[in-house]
Design an enzyme around this catalytic site. Structure first.
Site, PDB file in Angstrom:
ATOM      1  CB  CYS A 112      46.169  35.225  40.417  1.00 15.93           C
ATOM      2  SG  CYS A 112      44.983  36.416  39.762  1.00 15.93           S
ATOM      3  CG  HIS A 113      41.405  35.689  41.999  1.00 17.23           C
ATOM      4  ND1 HIS A 113      41.973  36.426  40.981  1.00 17.23           N
ATOM      5  CD2 HIS A 113      40.484  36.497  42.587  1.00 17.23           C
ATOM      6  CE1 HIS A 113      41.418  37.631  40.948  1.00 17.23           C
ATOM      7  NE2 HIS A 113      40.510  37.701  41.911  1.00 17.23           N
ATOM      8  CB  ALA A 114      45.520  29.897  42.978  1.00 15.73           C
TER       9      ALA A 114
END
Length: 187
Positions: A112-114
């Site tokens: 995801c946004h990691a």
């Protein structure tokens, strides 16, 4: 595969605002194969999940970031969510911890946004990756080769887009962990 993973230890680095399924699902997949999993937080306190549209459960931390060393672990998982990676990418201890896994050639999985954390750690240039679409341009600007796929693996680096890709993400995470160190995993 469980025999290959028995005795392995994986760190999940997270803070408040992680996407709940992106921590709980990989943790369950790892534990089902005999992997010891530690949730590591910056202060060692419990962290509150974001569950798609609202705050979710609080998850207890197993360890405080300051008290762990990458050598204790065979791999690293970075859950996404919006708040969690945005906070961790500004934490120098977190960035150093992440960088150390790359320098040691150990598997790292980010969803995801990691990948924001990976950008700030300086480990994405030249790597094939995916992420939530809103992070794609950030990855490209940092020198990564982004593609819109459920999961992308590049020499021990596993990335996925969103919770709908968790089955593919978890499968590749287990596979890379079973393979062990990757010669071409680099910082």
């Amino acid at each position: 595969m469980a025999q290959q993973l028995n005795g392995k230890r994986v760190a999940i680095l997270a803070t408040n605002g992680f996407e709940e399924s992106e921590l709980s699902s990989p943790r369950a997949a790892l534990q089902s194969q005999g992997v010891e999993v530690h949730v590591i937080t910056p202060d060692g306190n419990g962290i509150r999940a974001w569950a798609e549209t609202d705050w979710g459960d609080t998850y207890e931390a197993d360890k405080r970031l300051e008290d762990v060393h990458h050598a204790e672990y065979h791999g690293l998982v970075l859950p996404g969510g919006l708040f969690n990676p945005d906070t961790l990418r500004l934490n120098e201890k977190a960035l150093g911890f992440v960088r150390a896994f790359f320098e040691a050639g150990k598997p790292v999985a980010a969803i995801c946004h990691a990948p924001w954390i990976l950008i700030n750690a300086g480990v994405v240039e030249g790597r094939r990756m995916t992420s939530v679409p809103s992070v794609a341009q950030d990855l490209k600007n940092a020198g990564a080769h982004w593609s819109d796929e459920p999961v992308v693996v590049d020499s021990g680096l596993v990335t996925s887009r969103t919770p709908v890709d968790l089955d593919a993400f978890n499968g590749k995470l287990l596979e890379e962990l079973a393979e062990g160190r990757h010669r071409h995993q680099h910082a």
